[in-house]
Design a protein around this motif. Structure first.
Motif, PDB file in Angstrom:
ATOM      1  N   ALA A  21       0.818  -1.216   0.000  1.00 25.63           N
ATOM      2  CA  ALA A  21       0.000   0.000   0.000  1.00 25.63           C
ATOM      3  C   ALA A  21       0.853   1.269   0.000  1.00 25.63           C
ATOM      4  O   ALA A  21       0.355   2.344  -0.339  1.00 25.63           O
ATOM      5  N   ASP A  22       2.124   1.159   0.347  1.00 26.64           N
ATOM      6  CA  ASP A  22       3.021   2.315   0.291  1.00 26.64           C
ATOM      7  C   ASP A  22       3.318   2.734  -1.146  1.00 26.64           C
ATOM      8  O   ASP A  22       3.719   3.872  -1.383  1.00 26.64           O
ATOM      9  N   SER A  40      -1.554   4.154   0.805  1.00 26.75           N
ATOM     10  CA  SER A  40      -0.945   5.207   1.622  1.00 26.75           C
ATOM     11  C   SER A  40      -1.480   6.561   1.178  1.00 26.75           C
ATOM     12  O   SER A  40      -2.065   6.698   0.099  1.00 26.75           O
ATOM     13  N   GLU A  41      -1.251   7.572   2.008  1.00 29.63           N
ATOM     14  CA  GLU A  41      -1.668   8.923   1.638  1.00 29.63           C
ATOM     15  C   GLU A  41      -0.933   9.399   0.390  1.00 29.63           C
ATOM     16  O   GLU A  41      -1.502  10.124  -0.422  1.00 29.63           O
ATOM     17  N   ASN A  42       0.332   9.000   0.245  1.00 28.30           N
ATOM     18  CA  ASN A  42       1.097   9.396  -0.949  1.00 28.30           C
ATOM     19  C   ASN A  42       0.485   8.808  -2.214  1.00 28.30           C
ATOM     20  O   ASN A  42       0.388   9.485  -3.240  1.00 28.30           O
ATOM     21  N   GLN A  45      -2.680  10.689  -2.969  1.00 27.73           N
ATOM     22  CA  GLN A  45      -2.413  12.004  -3.562  1.00 27.73           C
ATOM     23  C   GLN A  45      -2.009  11.872  -5.026  1.00 27.73           C
ATOM     24  O   GLN A  45      -2.422  12.673  -5.865  1.00 27.73           O
ATOM     25  N   LYS A  46      -1.210  10.864  -5.355  1.00 30.30           N
ATOM     26  CA  LYS A  46      -0.826  10.635  -6.756  1.00 30.30           C
ATOM     27  C   LYS A  46      -2.056  10.316  -7.602  1.00 30.30           C
ATOM     28  O   LYS A  46      -2.167  10.780  -8.739  1.00 30.30           O
ATOM     29  N   GLN A  47      -2.982   9.538  -7.071  1.00 27.23           N
ATOM     30  CA  GLN A  47      -4.212   9.209  -7.785  1.00 27.23           C
ATOM     31  C   GLN A  47      -5.046  10.473  -8.020  1.00 27.23           C
ATOM     32  O   GLN A  47      -5.575  10.684  -9.114  1.00 27.23           O
ATOM     33  N   ILE A  48      -5.151  11.306  -6.997  1.00 22.26           N
ATOM     34  CA  ILE A  48      -5.907  12.557  -7.123  1.00 22.26           C
ATOM     35  C   ILE A  48      -5.247  13.469  -8.149  1.00 22.26           C
ATOM     36  O   ILE A  48      -5.911  14.023  -9.034  1.00 22.26           O
ATOM     37  N   ASP A  49      -3.919  13.629  -8.048  1.00 18.76           N
ATOM     38  CA  ASP A  49      -3.190  14.485  -8.986  1.00 18.76           C
ATOM     39  C   ASP A  49      -3.366  13.999 -10.420  1.00 18.76           C
ATOM     40  O   ASP A  49      -3.555  14.799 -11.343  1.00 18.76           O
ATOM     41  N   SER A  50      -3.303  12.700 -10.619  1.00 22.49           N
ATOM     42  CA  SER A  50      -3.475  12.129 -11.953  1.00 22.49           C
ATOM     43  C   SER A  50      -4.882  12.385 -12.481  1.00 22.49           C
ATOM     44  O   SER A  50      -5.066  12.737 -13.653  1.00 22.49           O
ATOM     45  N   ALA A  51      -5.886  12.229 -11.635  1.00 23.72           N
ATOM     46  CA  ALA A  51      -7.270  12.472 -12.051  1.00 23.72           C
ATOM     47  C   ALA A  51      -7.470  13.938 -12.429  1.00 23.72           C
ATOM     48  O   ALA A  51      -8.125  14.243 -13.430  1.00 23.72           O
TER      49      ALA A  51
END
Length: 96
Positions: A21-22, A40-42, A45-51
């Motif tokens: 999950a990291d 993980s939160e990181n 955040q990467k998923q959100i940024d990509s979306a």
């Protein structure tokens, strides 16, 4: 293939699931069906940024398509590559 674990693994394989999950999304099932995701939160955040990036790209492409259709309807187009290159050269000359 994304990692998929039954919900019981959260108790028995915590360390392994946390390590995965990291760096990626881990899917958790209940009764053989998808139920939860763990990350993980990181990774989140990467998923959100990509979306967000994908949504902005789609919006820019839709705007460019709308503008190109408007340009064509108004007669602002080039019939040949040579015409296009000549227009580019004229525009460059205006900025010099």
């Amino acid at each position: 293939m994304p990692p998929i674990y039954p919900s019981t693994a959260l108790k028995n394989q915590q360390r392994e699931i946390k390590q995965l999950a990291d760096t990626q999304i881990v899917y958790i099932t209940e009764n053989g069906r998808g139920k939860y995701v763990f990350m993980s939160e990181n990774v989140l955040q990467k998923q959100i940024d990509s979306a967000v990036e994908n949504a902005l790209y789609e919006a820019r492409m839709a705007e460019a398509l709308r503008e190109s259709r408007e340009d064509f309807a108004q007669g602002r187009f080039y019939s040949s590559r040579a015409d296009l290159l000549a227009a580019v050269e004229r525009k460059r000359a205006q900025h010099d």
